[in-house]
Design an enzyme around this catalytic site. Sequence first.
Site, mmCIF file in Angstrom:
data_model
loop_
_atom_site.group_PDB
_atom_site.id
_atom_site.type_symbol
_atom_site.label_atom_id
_atom_site.label_comp_id
_atom_site.label_asym_id
_atom_site.label_seq_id
_atom_site.Cartn_x
_atom_site.Cartn_y
_atom_site.Cartn_z
ATOM 1 C CG MET A 200 67.448 41.449 -1.086
ATOM 2 S SD MET A 200 68.156 41.432 0.729
ATOM 3 C CE MET A 200 67.118 40.106 1.287
ATOM 4 C CG HIS B 289 61.262 33.083 -5.583
ATOM 5 N ND1 HIS B 289 60.124 33.808 -5.742
ATOM 6 C CD2 HIS B 289 62.286 33.451 -4.580
ATOM 7 C CE1 HIS B 289 60.098 34.809 -4.840
ATOM 8 N NE2 HIS B 289 61.064 34.449 -4.169
ATOM 9 C CG HIS C 232 61.997 37.275 -6.971
ATOM 10 N ND1 HIS C 232 62.715 36.164 -6.754
ATOM 11 C CD2 HIS C 232 62.260 38.352 -6.282
ATOM 12 C CE1 HIS C 232 63.088 36.796 -5.376
ATOM 13 N NE2 HIS C 232 62.938 37.906 -5.289
ATOM 14 C CD GLN D 92 66.763 43.809 3.196
ATOM 15 O OE1 GLN D 92 66.906 44.646 2.531
ATOM 16 N NE2 GLN D 92 65.810 42.821 3.094
ATOM 17 C CD GLU E 100 48.785 42.193 -2.994
ATOM 18 O OE1 GLU E 100 48.251 40.953 -2.467
ATOM 19 O OE2 GLU E 100 48.099 43.251 -3.577
ATOM 20 C CE LYS E 101 56.892 34.897 1.384
ATOM 21 N NZ LYS E 101 58.225 35.222 1.809
ATOM 22 C CB SER F 230 65.219 33.652 -1.576
ATOM 23 O OG SER F 230 64.738 34.633 -2.449
HETATM 24 O O1 PAF Z 1 61.844 42.241 -0.489
HETATM 25 C C1 PAF Z 1 63.420 42.104 -0.603
HETATM 26 O O2 PAF Z 1 63.737 41.377 -1.569
HETATM 27 C C2 PAF Z 1 64.129 43.228 0.072
HETATM 28 O O3 PAF Z 1 63.739 43.527 1.125
HETATM 29 C C3 PAF Z 1 64.279 44.585 -0.861
HETATM 30 C C4 PAF Z 1 63.024 45.175 -1.280
HETATM 31 C C5 PAF Z 1 65.000 44.063 -2.222
HETATM 32 C C6 PAF Z 1 65.085 45.435 -0.314
HETATM 33 O O4 PAF Z 1 66.700 44.958 0.026
#
Ligand code: PAF
Length: 501
Positions: free
Chosen positions: A24, A28, A31, A56, A146-147, A184
């Site tokens: 999303m 950081h 990622h 979500q 895994e976080k 994030s």
């Molecule tokens: O973990 C995330 O950043 C989000 O939940 C994902 C898997 C990209 C889905 O929007």
Amino acid sequence: MRSAAELSVWRRGLDRPLSFVPTMGGLHGGHGQLMRSARSSDQGPVLVSIFVNPLQFAPNEDFARYPRTLDADVAVAESCGADAIWVPSVATVYPDGPEDVMRIQVPDSLQRSLCGGGRPGHFDGVATVVARLLAMVRPDRLVLGEKDWQQLVILRRLVADLGLPLSVLSVPTVRESDGLAFSSRNRYLSGEQRERAAALPRLLRATDDGAIDRLPNALRDAGLEVEYVERVDPVTLQPCGEEKAISLLAAAVRCGGTRLIDHVFLMSRAPLVAIDGPAGAGKSTVTRAFAERLGLTYLDTGAMYRSVTWLVRSHGVDPADGAAIEPLLDGLDLQLKSLPSGGQQVLVNGKDVSTVIRSPEVTASVSAVAAHRCVRQALTNQQQAMGAKGGLVAEGRDIGTAVFPDAELKVFLTATVAERARRRALDLEQRGFPVPERSELEAQIAERDRLDSTREEAPLVKAADAVELITDGMSIDAVIDELVGQFRSRVGEEVWPTPGN
Ligand code: PAF
């Protein structure tokens, strides 16, 4: 890339398996590690998507102020080895609008606990967007952290239940220097809040079996507002206690207005894996390679039954005479040692029997010897003693049912009779032995199955909670990959790291 068309053109130009890292944004170090792991494990192309998914977030959550830092994100993705970044709009992901998309409904059992409890609808939104992104990207591999362990479990189930043709690579949590997991949302924290937030990983890590009840208060004393502290089975996500050798202790807290999650695994012994199945299913080859890949000790229980058979024969005892065999088991000293060359040394009462236990004479009597209760009891006890500390993968006929009923992963590895006969014929041919008619080989294998599964002592049966893997048409590497995936959906990298990673 922004549009679905641009993505599709880029996708069509690829000739190597594609790894996909959905995010999303607000990229950081965590990622970055997802991208680096994807890149280093198979050198194929890596695509990162950035999409803040409205589905979500609940109305009271931080959708509007979620970090949107595209320029910085592009720089992070480039420096971590991503080949392309896809930043779709809401209309690209949801052409009829988010409200009108076909929704994925996550089973209640997987979203009742942990974050699902306090965020109704959140995981339905995550599963729905990931299903949409996967449909558009069509990756060969989905890369997840895994976080958010609950999200990982749910998305693995999405892939399995929809039969999506891709694998899942999970990557351990990456932490900042004060122990706080990268997120994030960390950028919302002020300096003072940041110091308080670091208590979350510190207190989780300091908590053992006896101290779980005190954790919520300890977090509150550190100035954090507790949303939940839960101990769950890492696979089913159902609440559990210390009866589980490996469990997940997870917490969500608020620090100022910022919601933070983290977890640790509690482990009373290292992981155990049980691989059972009929003769000729290729168990030993894949088990040995699987053990090596995951740094587990390989326990070849077949070699143990062969060793006793050798002992019986060398004492001139009738393999069918249980009463005469029993005294030989008293004080039996049986040792399996891994050799640096990758092979295995088998010692019976100090004597190296590694080669003689593979002789045709031993092969001919091993079924009879292994059927005696006294033999099974003695070897089961010894196998259990060897596995008491875990860290082992054992292969045989009754590992998941009798020897390690509490193994984290149980697999029933099998193949059709026709496939096993085909492999047997190939093996005989390669070793220079005469190859019987295929129908005769099939009849022999079917008869061996019948004897193994109907014998009185420890018959060959699939444990109720075993994963059945039918290996017809699968390469050895594909079987090993599947076993590793099954293992990783139960035991995180964080608690049992893959050697060399
Ligand atoms: O973990 C995330 O950043 C989000 O939940 C994902 C898997 C990209 C889905 O929007």
